[in-house]
Design a protein around this motif. Structure first.
Motif, PDB file in Angstrom:
ATOM      1  N   GLU A  24      45.244  -7.061  68.681  1.00 63.53           N
ATOM      2  CA  GLU A  24      45.006  -8.495  69.419  1.00 63.53           C
ATOM      3  C   GLU A  24      44.515  -9.257  68.218  1.00 63.53           C
ATOM      4  O   GLU A  24      43.777  -9.074  67.396  1.00 63.53           O
ATOM      5  N   GLU A  25      45.080 -10.553  68.727  1.00 65.45           N
ATOM      6  CA  GLU A  25      44.831 -11.662  67.355  1.00 65.45           C
ATOM      7  C   GLU A  25      43.441 -12.102  67.259  1.00 65.45           C
ATOM      8  O   GLU A  25      42.714 -12.039  68.275  1.00 65.45           O
ATOM      9  N   SER A  26      43.036 -12.470  66.202  1.00 64.33           N
ATOM     10  CA  SER A  26      41.477 -12.790  66.091  1.00 64.33           C
ATOM     11  C   SER A  26      41.084 -14.131  66.275  1.00 64.33           C
ATOM     12  O   SER A  26      42.051 -14.968  66.407  1.00 64.33           O
ATOM     13  N   LEU A  27      40.098 -14.378  66.756  1.00 62.13           N
ATOM     14  CA  LEU A  27      39.510 -15.878  67.167  1.00 62.13           C
ATOM     15  C   LEU A  27      39.635 -16.639  65.791  1.00 62.13           C
ATOM     16  O   LEU A  27      39.102 -16.355  64.839  1.00 62.13           O
ATOM     17  N   ASN A  50      45.748 -24.114  72.570  1.00 61.56           N
ATOM     18  CA  ASN A  50      46.092 -22.802  72.333  1.00 61.56           C
ATOM     19  C   ASN A  50      45.605 -22.402  71.196  1.00 61.56           C
ATOM     20  O   ASN A  50      45.158 -21.277  70.992  1.00 61.56           O
ATOM     21  N   SER A  51      45.190 -23.163  70.059  1.00 62.63           N
ATOM     22  CA  SER A  51      44.689 -22.784  68.814  1.00 62.63           C
ATOM     23  C   SER A  51      42.939 -22.263  69.090  1.00 62.63           C
ATOM     24  O   SER A  51      42.431 -21.531  68.228  1.00 62.63           O
ATOM     25  N   TYR A  52      42.538 -22.452  70.360  1.00 59.95           N
ATOM     26  CA  TYR A  52      41.096 -22.564  70.595  1.00 59.95           C
ATOM     27  C   TYR A  52      41.079 -21.432  71.541  1.00 59.95           C
ATOM     28  O   TYR A  52      40.030 -21.214  72.217  1.00 59.95           O
ATOM     29  N   HIS A  53      42.034 -20.791  72.107  1.00 60.60           N
ATOM     30  CA  HIS A  53      42.027 -19.669  73.089  1.00 60.60           C
ATOM     31  C   HIS A  53      41.704 -20.348  74.300  1.00 60.60           C
ATOM     32  O   HIS A  53      40.815 -20.067  75.039  1.00 60.60           O
ATOM     33  N   VAL A  54      42.290 -21.680  74.810  1.00 59.37           N
ATOM     34  CA  VAL A  54      42.032 -22.274  75.885  1.00 59.37           C
ATOM     35  C   VAL A  54      43.313 -22.382  76.651  1.00 59.37           C
ATOM     36  O   VAL A  54      44.259 -22.860  76.040  1.00 59.37           O
ATOM     37  N   SER A  55      43.524 -21.981  77.912  1.00 56.26           N
ATOM     38  CA  SER A  55      44.587 -22.025  78.475  1.00 56.26           C
ATOM     39  C   SER A  55      45.069 -23.283  79.064  1.00 56.26           C
ATOM     40  O   SER A  55      43.793 -23.875  80.006  1.00 56.26           O
ATOM     41  N   PHE A  93      38.970 -22.362  80.111  1.00 55.11           N
ATOM     42  CA  PHE A  93      38.322 -21.312  79.340  1.00 55.11           C
ATOM     43  C   PHE A  93      38.445 -20.098  79.864  1.00 55.11           C
ATOM     44  O   PHE A  93      37.855 -19.128  79.145  1.00 55.11           O
ATOM     45  N   LEU A  99      39.942 -16.595  80.902  1.00 56.38           N
ATOM     46  CA  LEU A  99      40.807 -15.778  80.070  1.00 56.38           C
ATOM     47  C   LEU A  99      41.731 -15.466  81.141  1.00 56.38           C
ATOM     48  O   LEU A  99      41.580 -14.692  82.321  1.00 56.38           O
TER      49      LEU A  99
END
Length: 396
Positions: free
Chosen positions: A2-5, A25-30, A35, A37
């Motif tokens: 799993e990629e890290s934050l 996408n760089s902030y793990h926001v869809s 926010f 998941l």
């Protein structure tokens, strides 16, 4: 993997940041879910990385606590039929490796559920804490920790069981008598430790809050068909809840002293051995194959030996009698109060807890037995282990 934050401190400088298109996408926001998941994973836990015995015991404890919480979270009126595979499969795997059933047992909740606050400190109530707990607050801690102290009080007795056996084999009456005296003292210490239950456990909390989470799905009218372990097998399985009868201690004493139980109580006690670690169960079985201590005592012309044997039986009898008193206060009396509270409109906080207790457990132990009948029968058969010449004193 799993990629890290992204880490703010490691991001590029402000100048570099403006050189690339800005993207959520760089902030793990869809862009679809924000926010939230997307598609959370629910992988099955694997036990293959657990190697040591203590690791497996911790896993069995944790999975057992989660299972009891899942099954009984809505009380006795809305129980579940299926344990999800995310719990059921790893629980089954760990249980198979340990030789324990996939349900919370005495071996989990008591024997493997403690930690010293000060590692160098004593085994005392002030220095002990639980690894995993259940609803019920301080009374849960008190119940399991007092039971742990009862187990620890028996250590001198356990250490002297081989001394007794080897003394019988060698015909050494003096050695056997001294070891039996130490065992009797240890059983008395167990009784003293059990008395702490009245200090650290609130009866209304035990009966009204805790007890259901120790219940199983065998001989329980609330779950008459058992529980399906999803991913293990399609048919439901039945397992008894936690019970003092799952402690190996009294089984060892019974085999050593020749205490014989009648058909029903004996069958229940034998079944409870399946809820012990295989090595502990084997110890009890091997004790049953040793030369008879009772016969040895009868054959020897040694009053100190007979007195020591008599003392052991009377101390064991006293422990079982006191256990009946504890059960009466924490279960029988509370069940009576619960019936009263159900017809009263004015209720105290304790009464509210008691009134919500499962009706299926009013006259039953969490292991499924008719508790008072069982305990009294076991106590009465302990008397029968006394030598005939001492029976008059016991009855008196």
């Amino acid at each position: 993997m799993e990629e890290s934050l992204p880490c703010v401190s490691s991001m590029a400088s402000a100048e570099t940041l403006f050189e690339v298109p800005f993207s959520l996408n760089s902030y793990h926001v869809s862009e679809k879910l924000g926010f939230v998941l997307p598609d959370p994973l629910m992988p099955l836990l694997s036990s293959k990385f657990l190697q040591r015995h203590r690791e497996l015991r911790l896993a069995h404890l944790a999975l057992g606590m989660m299972t009891m919480g899942y099954v009984w979270q809505e009380g006795e009126n809305d129980t579940v039929d299926i344990l999800p595979c995310s719990l059921a499969v790893p629980y089954w795997e760990v249980s198979q490796r340990l030789g324990l059933p996939p349900i919370l047992t005495h071996a989990d909740a008591v024997l493997a559920n403690w930690k010293k606050k000060d590692p160098e400190g004593p085994f005392s109530m002030e220095n002990l804490e639980l690894l995993v707990t259940l609803p019920g607050g301080e009374s849960v801690w008190g119940f399991f920790m007092v039971t742990l102290l009862v187990e620890l009080a028996a250590v001198p007795a356990l250490k002297n069981i081989p001394v007794v056996i080897n003394g019988v084999r060698n015909g050494d009456a003096e050695m056997v008598a001294l070891a039996l005296e130490r065992i009797a003292e240890s059983i008395e210490e167990m009784n003293d430790a059990l008395k702490l239950m009245h200090v650290y456990v609130e009866p209304s909390v035990f009966y009204g809050v805790m007890r259901i989470y120790l219940s199983g799905w065998k001989d329980n009218p609330t779950m008459p068909h058992g529980l399906i372990y999803e991913g293990v097998q399609m048919e439901p399985m039945e397992f008894s809840g936690g019970s003092a009868a799952q402690s190996s201690l009294l089984h060892c004493f019974d085999e050593l002293l020749g205490v014989k139980h009648e058909e029903n109580s004996g069958a229940f006690l034998t079944r409870m051995r399946n809820y012990m670690l295989p090595a502990h169960k084997q110890l009890i079985q091997d004790l049953s194959l040793q030369p008879s201590l009772r016969a040895f005592v009868q054959q020897q012309a040694s009053n100190p030996l007979k007195e020591a044997f008599h003392l052991c039986v009377t101390k064991l009898l006293a422990l079982r009698s006191y256990h009946i008193n504890v059960v009466s206060r924490f279960i029988t009396v509370q069940a009576s109060l619960a019936r009263q509270m159900q017809v009263q409109s004015q209720r105290s906080k304790a009464g509210e807890m008691i009134s919500k207790a499962p009706k299926a457990l009013e006259e039953r132990g969490t292991g499924g037995s008719s508790i008072m009948t069982f305990l009294k029968t076991v106590r009465d058969h302990t008397k029968d282990a006394c030598l005939s010449e001492t029976m008059k004193e016991i009855k008196h």
